[in-house]
Write a protein that holds these residues in place. Structure first.
Motif, PDB file in Angstrom:
ATOM      1  N   ASP A 273      94.738  77.876  79.206  1.00  0.00           N
ATOM      2  CA  ASP A 273      95.022  79.089  78.439  1.00  0.00           C
ATOM      3  C   ASP A 273      96.524  79.317  78.274  1.00  0.00           C
ATOM      4  OD1 ASP A 273      92.336  79.573  78.157  1.00  0.00           O
ATOM      5  OD2 ASP A 273      92.206  81.014  79.790  1.00  0.00           O
ATOM      6  N   LEU A 274      97.303  78.977  79.300  1.00  0.00           N
ATOM      7  CA  LEU A 274      98.756  79.082  79.174  1.00  0.00           C
ATOM      8  C   LEU A 274      99.270  78.115  78.111  1.00  0.00           C
ATOM      9  CD1 LEU A 274     101.406  80.308  80.116  1.00  0.00           C
ATOM     10  CD2 LEU A 274     101.419  78.673  82.019  1.00  0.00           C
ATOM     11  N   ARG A 275      98.726  76.919  78.084  1.00  0.00           N
ATOM     12  CA  ARG A 275      99.109  75.947  77.052  1.00  0.00           C
ATOM     13  C   ARG A 275      98.735  76.459  75.659  1.00  0.00           C
ATOM     14  NH1 ARG A 275      97.241  69.974  78.007  1.00  0.00           N
ATOM     15  NH2 ARG A 275      98.759  69.721  76.320  1.00  0.00           N
ATOM     16  N   ALA A 276      97.585  77.093  75.536  1.00  0.00           N
ATOM     17  CA  ALA A 276      97.178  77.643  74.238  1.00  0.00           C
ATOM     18  C   ALA A 276      98.164  78.711  73.769  1.00  0.00           C
ATOM     19  CB  ALA A 276      95.767  78.230  74.342  1.00  0.00           C
ATOM     20  N   LEU A 277      98.625  79.557  74.691  1.00  0.00           N
ATOM     21  CA  LEU A 277      99.615  80.573  74.342  1.00  0.00           C
ATOM     22  C   LEU A 277     100.931  79.925  73.926  1.00  0.00           C
ATOM     23  CD1 LEU A 277     100.655  83.493  74.206  1.00  0.00           C
ATOM     24  CD2 LEU A 277     101.117  83.347  76.683  1.00  0.00           C
ATOM     25  N   ILE A 278     101.374  78.925  74.671  1.00  0.00           N
ATOM     26  CA  ILE A 278     102.615  78.211  74.335  1.00  0.00           C
ATOM     27  C   ILE A 278     102.530  77.618  72.939  1.00  0.00           C
ATOM     28  CG2 ILE A 278     104.016  76.180  74.894  1.00  0.00           C
ATOM     29  CD1 ILE A 278     103.175  76.709  77.875  1.00  0.00           C
ATOM     30  N   GLN A 279     101.425  76.965  72.653  1.00  0.00           N
ATOM     31  CA  GLN A 279     101.267  76.320  71.349  1.00  0.00           C
ATOM     32  C   GLN A 279     101.202  77.340  70.219  1.00  0.00           C
ATOM     33  OE1 GLN A 279      97.987  73.514  71.645  1.00  0.00           O
ATOM     34  NE2 GLN A 279      98.852  72.601  73.496  1.00  0.00           N
ATOM     35  N   TRP A 280     100.592  78.490  70.482  1.00  0.00           N
ATOM     36  CA  TRP A 280     100.539  79.539  69.471  1.00  0.00           C
ATOM     37  C   TRP A 280     101.943  80.073  69.192  1.00  0.00           C
ATOM     38  CZ3 TRP A 280     102.055  84.568  69.087  1.00  0.00           C
ATOM     39  CH2 TRP A 280     101.559  85.295  67.984  1.00  0.00           C
ATOM     40  N   ILE A 281     102.718  80.296  70.229  1.00  0.00           N
ATOM     41  CA  ILE A 281     104.089  80.784  70.044  1.00  0.00           C
ATOM     42  C   ILE A 281     104.910  79.773  69.249  1.00  0.00           C
ATOM     43  CG2 ILE A 281     106.240  81.387  71.219  1.00  0.00           C
ATOM     44  CD1 ILE A 281     104.523  82.468  73.533  1.00  0.00           C
ATOM     45  N   LYS A 282     104.776  78.503  69.593  1.00  0.00           N
ATOM     46  CA  LYS A 282     105.522  77.467  68.884  1.00  0.00           C
ATOM     47  C   LYS A 282     105.158  77.425  67.400  1.00  0.00           C
ATOM     48  CE  LYS A 282     108.489  75.152  71.401  1.00  0.00           C
ATOM     49  NZ  LYS A 282     109.877  74.966  70.967  1.00  0.00           N
ATOM     50  N   ALA A 283     103.901  77.716  67.102  1.00  0.00           N
ATOM     51  CA  ALA A 283     103.451  77.682  65.712  1.00  0.00           C
ATOM     52  C   ALA A 283     103.863  78.923  64.934  1.00  0.00           C
ATOM     53  CB  ALA A 283     101.926  77.526  65.660  1.00  0.00           C
ATOM     54  N   ASN A 284     104.207  80.014  65.641  1.00  0.00           N
ATOM     55  CA  ASN A 284     104.447  81.282  64.965  1.00  0.00           C
ATOM     56  C   ASN A 284     105.847  81.865  65.173  1.00  0.00           C
ATOM     57  OD1 ASN A 284     101.676  82.371  63.787  1.00  0.00           O
ATOM     58  ND2 ASN A 284     101.225  81.336  65.724  1.00  0.00           N
ATOM     59  N   LYS A 285     106.623  81.305  66.090  1.00  0.00           N
ATOM     60  CA  LYS A 285     107.966  81.804  66.372  1.00  0.00           C
ATOM     61  C   LYS A 285     108.966  80.657  66.276  1.00  0.00           C
ATOM     62  CE  LYS A 285     106.534  85.978  67.386  1.00  0.00           C
ATOM     63  NZ  LYS A 285     106.904  87.161  66.571  1.00  0.00           N
ATOM     64  N   LYS A 286     110.226  80.990  66.006  1.00  0.00           N
ATOM     65  CA  LYS A 286     111.249  79.961  65.841  1.00  0.00           C
ATOM     66  C   LYS A 286     112.092  79.736  67.090  1.00  0.00           C
ATOM     67  CE  LYS A 286     111.571  80.621  60.839  1.00  0.00           C
ATOM     68  NZ  LYS A 286     112.447  80.934  59.671  1.00  0.00           N
ATOM     69  N   GLY A 287     112.075  80.677  68.005  1.00  0.00           N
ATOM     70  CA  GLY A 287     112.884  80.546  69.210  1.00  0.00           C
ATOM     71  C   GLY A 287     112.236  79.646  70.243  1.00  0.00           C
ATOM     72  N   PRO A 288     113.004  79.208  71.255  1.00  0.00           N
ATOM     73  CA  PRO A 288     112.477  78.333  72.312  1.00  0.00           C
ATOM     74  C   PRO A 288     111.453  79.057  73.181  1.00  0.00           C
ATOM     75  CG  PRO A 288     114.673  79.104  72.875  1.00  0.00           C
ATOM     76  CD  PRO A 288     114.421  79.539  71.469  1.00  0.00           C
ATOM     77  N   VAL A 289     110.599  78.267  73.819  1.00  0.00           N
ATOM     78  CA  VAL A 289     109.594  78.800  74.742  1.00  0.00           C
ATOM     79  C   VAL A 289     110.019  78.458  76.168  1.00  0.00           C
ATOM     80  CG1 VAL A 289     107.203  78.678  75.510  1.00  0.00           C
ATOM     81  CG2 VAL A 289     107.732  78.639  73.068  1.00  0.00           C
ATOM     82  N   ILE A 290     110.099  79.486  77.000  1.00  0.00           N
ATOM     83  CA  ILE A 290     110.583  79.327  78.379  1.00  0.00           C
ATOM     84  C   ILE A 290     109.540  79.875  79.336  1.00  0.00           C
ATOM     85  CG2 ILE A 290     112.370  80.021  80.019  1.00  0.00           C
ATOM     86  CD1 ILE A 290     114.205  80.326  77.450  1.00  0.00           C
ATOM     87  N   LEU A 291     109.171  79.096  80.342  1.00  0.00           N
ATOM     88  CA  LEU A 291     108.226  79.532  81.358  1.00  0.00           C
ATOM     89  C   LEU A 291     108.977  79.984  82.606  1.00  0.00           C
ATOM     90  CD1 LEU A 291     105.366  76.846  81.351  1.00  0.00           C
ATOM     91  CD2 LEU A 291     105.575  78.919  79.986  1.00  0.00           C
ATOM     92  N   ILE A 292     108.590  81.138  83.140  1.00  0.00           N
ATOM     93  CA  ILE A 292     109.121  81.617  84.412  1.00  0.00           C
ATOM     94  C   ILE A 292     107.933  81.988  85.296  1.00  0.00           C
ATOM     95  CG2 ILE A 292     110.489  83.369  85.594  1.00  0.00           C
ATOM     96  CD1 ILE A 292     112.242  83.602  83.137  1.00  0.00           C
ATOM     97  N   GLY A 293     107.767  81.269  86.392  1.00  0.00           N
ATOM     98  CA  GLY A 293     106.654  81.526  87.289  1.00  0.00           C
ATOM     99  C   GLY A 293     107.141  81.914  88.665  1.00  0.00           C
ATOM    100  N   VAL A 294     106.428  82.829  89.308  1.00  0.00           N
ATOM    101  CA  VAL A 294     106.784  83.297  90.640  1.00  0.00           C
ATOM    102  C   VAL A 294     105.617  83.055  91.592  1.00  0.00           C
ATOM    103  CG1 VAL A 294     107.437  85.296  92.025  1.00  0.00           C
ATOM    104  CG2 VAL A 294     108.333  85.055  89.696  1.00  0.00           C
ATOM    105  N   SER A 295     105.885  82.358  92.713  1.00  0.00           N
ATOM    106  CA  SER A 295     104.885  82.083  93.741  1.00  0.00           C
ATOM    107  C   SER A 295     103.728  81.271  93.137  1.00  0.00           C
ATOM    108  CB  SER A 295     104.417  83.394  94.376  1.00  0.00           C
ATOM    109  OG  SER A 295     103.718  83.169  95.572  1.00  0.00           O
ATOM    110  N   LEU A 296     102.501  81.771  93.160  1.00  0.00           N
ATOM    111  CA  LEU A 296     101.410  81.026  92.532  1.00  0.00           C
ATOM    112  C   LEU A 296     101.702  80.794  91.054  1.00  0.00           C
ATOM    113  CD1 LEU A 296      98.564  79.753  92.633  1.00  0.00           C
ATOM    114  CD2 LEU A 296      97.636  82.023  92.147  1.00  0.00           C
ATOM    115  N   GLY A 297     102.371  81.755  90.429  1.00  0.00           N
ATOM    116  CA  GLY A 297     102.766  81.572  89.036  1.00  0.00           C
ATOM    117  C   GLY A 297     103.700  80.393  88.853  1.00  0.00           C
ATOM    118  N   GLY A 298     104.571  80.150  89.850  1.00  0.00           N
ATOM    119  CA  GLY A 298     105.428  78.972  89.811  1.00  0.00           C
ATOM    120  C   GLY A 298     104.634  77.690  89.914  1.00  0.00           C
TER     121      GLY A 298
END
Length: 326
Positions: free
Chosen positions: A166-191
């Motif tokens: 699901d995170l990959r699906a969100l990343i791909q959607w952003i890439k298809a709809n936005k022009k800026g870079p995509v940056i992941l920031i995860g904390v603990s389990l999120g990391g």
């Protein structure tokens, strides 16, 4: 060192005041995911994501992004993703996806680290909720995240898969709809989740992973947060080697990232009682030693070191993404 450990242990004592009232164990039966190809197991695709913007404040559009999970669990609350986003009117603004930690019951800790600073910088922000947390928690669950990481071996693997896909699906959607870079920031389990995602997804421009774990099996068997899950597993005849084998497909260190090393920043805590530095080192070595900070604190540094975390993260992104975030 002693002070850091005391703080972590006090927090862990409080954490374990709420725990599963009954065993969660469920076997994998004859299905062992280590036999599967990682790329197929975590396969993702762009899906329909709806934006519901209901507020405008200082040139920010504020609302929710919603979509149905690509990896259905059968629980309607868990399979419906509805999360916060903050979008500027700058079409080239960087897109920051935040992924929170295990058992967090709100976004407060993440927001207190990053939100005001990145809002001042006019960056887009997306807050991604992990399975079985917050509003995705089933009614029968006692606490946020109870059903994501547990002695239910199969459900834990599927929850990790659901997170990554699901995170990959969100990343791909952003890439298809936005022009800026995509940056992941995860904390603990999120990391841990963002690290695993970085070994599979090519559409990531930078990764910052904070106080991350690498091997779920190690964390459950060797750290205080996992002690009751370990007790559940051992009660049902599961040993450490079994768990390593069953959960190996979830380990970020089993593959190298699909983004360049200079676009990765890892942050660890020297005296962390939740995530041992030994486990964090294993990933760092496996990934050929990307940029890293080791703070002189425990896991409570998420709160106590939040200004430093924000400063180090933003400085790294400005330096290594360059013109993409100007």
């Amino acid at each position: 060192m002693i002070f850091s450990k005391i703080i972590d242990r006090c927090a862990l004592h409080h954490l374990h005041k709420t725990r599963s009232e009954k065993f969660q164990y469920s076997p994998l039966s004859n299905w062992i995911p280590e036999t599967m190809d990682r790329e197929s197991f975590y396969n993702a695709y762009t899906t329909e994501i709806s934006l519901n913007m209901d507020e405008v404040e200082n040139d920010y559009a504020i609302g929710k992004f919603t979509f149905v999970s690509l990896v259905p669990s059968g629980d309607s609350a868990n399979d419906h993703i509805e999360d916060e986003l903050y979008i500027t009117n700058n079409e080239f603004a960087p897109n920051i996806i935040f992924v929170h930690g295990w058992r967090m019951d709100s976004l407060d800790r993440i927001k207190k680290i990053f939100h005001s600073e990145m809002r001042d910088m006019r960056w887009n922000m997306y807050y991604f909720t992990l399975p079985y947390h917050f509003q995705r928690k089933p009614g029968q669950s006692l606490y946020s995240g109870e059903y994501m990481i547990s002695a239910d071996i199969y459900r834990t693997v599927q929850s990790i898969k659901q997170s990554v896909v699901d995170l990959r699906a969100l990343i791909q959607w952003i890439k298809a709809n936005k022009k800026g870079p995509v940056i992941l920031i995860g904390v603990s389990l999120g990391g841990f989740i963002t690290n695993l995602t970085a070994t599979l997804e090519t559409e990531i421009d930078a990764l910052v992973s904070i106080f991350y774990a690498n091997r779920l099996s190690y964390s459950i068997w060797n750290t205080i947060p996992g002690k009751y899950i370990r007790e559940d597993l051992e009660h049902h005849g599961i040993n450490y080697n079994d768990l390593i084998r069953y959960w190996r497909i979830t380990e970020p260190s089993q593959a190298i990232p699909k983004i360049r090393k200079e676009k990765i920043l890892l942050i660890s805590a020297k005296h962390d009682q939740y995530v041992h530095l030994e486990d964090a080192n294993h990933l760092w070595e496996s990934w050929d030693r990307p940029a890293r900070y080791i703070y002189n604190c425990g896991h409570a540094g998420i709160v106590l070191k939040r200004k430093k975390i924000a400063s180090d993260t933003i400085s790294f992104l400005q330096k290594n993404i360059g013109k993409d975030i100007e």
